[in-house]
Design an enzyme around this catalytic site. Structure first.
Site, PDB file in Angstrom:
ATOM      1  N   HIS A   1     -35.674  11.340  11.184  1.00 50.32           N
ATOM      2  CA  HIS A   1     -35.499  12.182  12.376  1.00 50.32           C
ATOM      3  C   HIS A   1     -35.574  11.288  13.621  1.00 50.32           C
ATOM      4  O   HIS A   1     -36.327  10.313  13.653  1.00 50.32           O
ATOM      5  CB  HIS A   1     -36.593  13.261  12.417  1.00 50.32           C
ATOM      6  CG  HIS A   1     -36.343  14.286  13.488  1.00 50.32           C
ATOM      7  ND1 HIS A   1     -36.654  14.051  14.804  1.00 50.32           N
ATOM      8  CD2 HIS A   1     -35.794  15.521  13.431  1.00 50.32           C
ATOM      9  CE1 HIS A   1     -36.307  15.122  15.517  1.00 50.32           C
ATOM     10  NE2 HIS A   1     -35.774  16.024  14.705  1.00 50.32           N
TER      11      HIS A   1
ATOM     12  N   GLU B   1     -27.682  15.089  14.519  1.00 46.01           N
ATOM     13  CA  GLU B   1     -28.476  15.609  15.630  1.00 46.01           C
ATOM     14  C   GLU B   1     -28.350  14.663  16.824  1.00 46.01           C
ATOM     15  O   GLU B   1     -29.097  13.676  16.913  1.00 46.01           O
ATOM     16  CB  GLU B   1     -29.949  15.694  15.242  1.00 46.01           C
ATOM     17  CG  GLU B   1     -30.260  16.618  14.092  1.00 46.01           C
ATOM     18  CD  GLU B   1     -31.707  17.097  14.157  1.00 46.01           C
ATOM     19  OE1 GLU B   1     -31.903  18.300  14.259  1.00 46.01           O
ATOM     20  OE2 GLU B   1     -32.619  16.256  14.139  1.00 46.01           O
TER      21      GLU B   1
HETATM   22  P1  PGA Z   1     -34.412  21.742  18.655  1.00 51.23           P
HETATM   23  O1  PGA Z   1     -34.796  20.542  17.658  1.00 51.23           O
HETATM   24  O2  PGA Z   1     -33.776  22.821  17.823  1.00 51.23           O
HETATM   25  O3  PGA Z   1     -35.749  22.175  19.222  1.00 51.23           O
HETATM   26  O4  PGA Z   1     -33.506  21.191  19.697  1.00 51.23           O
HETATM   27  C1  PGA Z   1     -33.968  20.167  16.585  1.00 51.23           C
HETATM   28  C2  PGA Z   1     -34.574  19.009  15.859  1.00 51.23           C
HETATM   29  O5  PGA Z   1     -35.142  18.104  16.472  1.00 51.23           O
HETATM   30  O6  PGA Z   1     -34.522  18.958  14.609  1.00 51.23           O
END
Ligand code: PGA
Length: 264
Positions: free
Chosen positions: A108, A178
């Site tokens: 992540h 992401e």
């Molecule tokens: P968010 O986070 O939905 O709060 O933007 C997503 C993530 O970091 O997995």
């Protein structure tokens, strides 16, 4: 240009997958129980769903061991790549599996920010697969630029993180795209069109590393400011196979409203 190489990511056939990343929240077990209880209540009418909740590890025992339903699965937010008992502070696959964990988020951006390199991410992917867990590999650029350097960044992350993952194992990996500029409060999700282009690009890179069939079959999720207002458009027009949801997954009403969009 990208879309000429791979026309469609064929996400329509695949069952959607929604992952809840609770990160370092909520602040105590009482609150965690409350959120989980409310989620269970709100999904009573849904017959079948593909949902994984990743709470902080310390809440796992309480939430997962007592849960005997089938609709919710559990995941961890990280895993140690090390083996053996002499690893203070680390949590390995066997411990996670004993709490009914089947999935694990790997790489992540919030972990990469504190020093997790592609090499470490690759070791964690290999460890997860070897020990029978399904890894969710996160990739994504910090920002975009006109010259398209961000595409190289995502390509290098994919190549570096997947180093050591053999073709026979790659379909066990789920990828979550992401972009950092879309994660967390004060941000907004990427546009569905930009997302679609990136998903095609990721599949193109996967087809170069592996082959076209693998590239088409692998599940790719999107994460970053997903809410009830944008979840359907992101999945349908972005052509992703599901979502990785942070903040909205801690609000049981909002989260289950999103689930109801995808599961009946
Ligand atoms: P968010 O986070 O939905 O709060 O933007 C997503 C993530 O970091 O997995």
């Amino acid at each position: 240009m990208i879309s000429k190489i791979i026309k469609s990511s064929s996400n329509k056939k695949k069952e959607k997958l929604i992952i809840a990343n609770w990160k370092m929240a909520p602040q105590n077990l009482i609150e965690a129980r409350k959120i989980f209880r409310e989620i269970k209540k709100q999904i009573i009418k849904i017959k079948k769903m593909n949902v994984v909740i990743c709470p902080p590890n310390v809440y796992l025992s309480d939430l997962s061991i007592k849960y005997n339903g089938k609709k919710i699965q559990f995941g961890a937010q990280d895993i140690s790549w090390r083996t053996g008992e002499q690893n203070t502070g680390e949590i390995g696959a066997d411990i996670l599996k004993s709490f009914n964990v089947k999935h694990v988020i790997v790489g992540h951006s919030e972990r990469r920010e504190i020093g997790e390199t592609n090499e470490i991410v690759s070791l964690k992917l290999i460890r997860s697969i070897d020990d029978g867990l399904i890894p969710i590999l996160c990739v994504g650029e910090k920002q975009r630029d006109k010259e398209g350097k961000y595409l190289h960044f995502v390509r290098d992350q994919l190549i570096g993180s997947l180093a050591g993952i053999e073709p026979k194992d790659i379909e066990k990996v789920i990828i979550a795209y992401e972009p950092l500029f879309a994660i967390g409060s004060g941000h907004s999700a990427i546009s569905a069109n930009d997302l679609h282009q990136m998903i095609l690009y990721i599949r193109k890179i996967l087809s170069q590393i592996y082959n076209r069939k693998i590239a088409m079959n692998i599940k790719i999720l999107y994460g970053g400011s997903v809410g009830i207002e944008n979840c359907k458009e992101i999945v349908d027009q972005g052509e992703v196979d599901g979502l990785l949801i942070g903040r909205a997954s801690l609000n049981p009403y909002l989260f289950t409203d999103i689930l109801k969009v995808f599961f009946k």
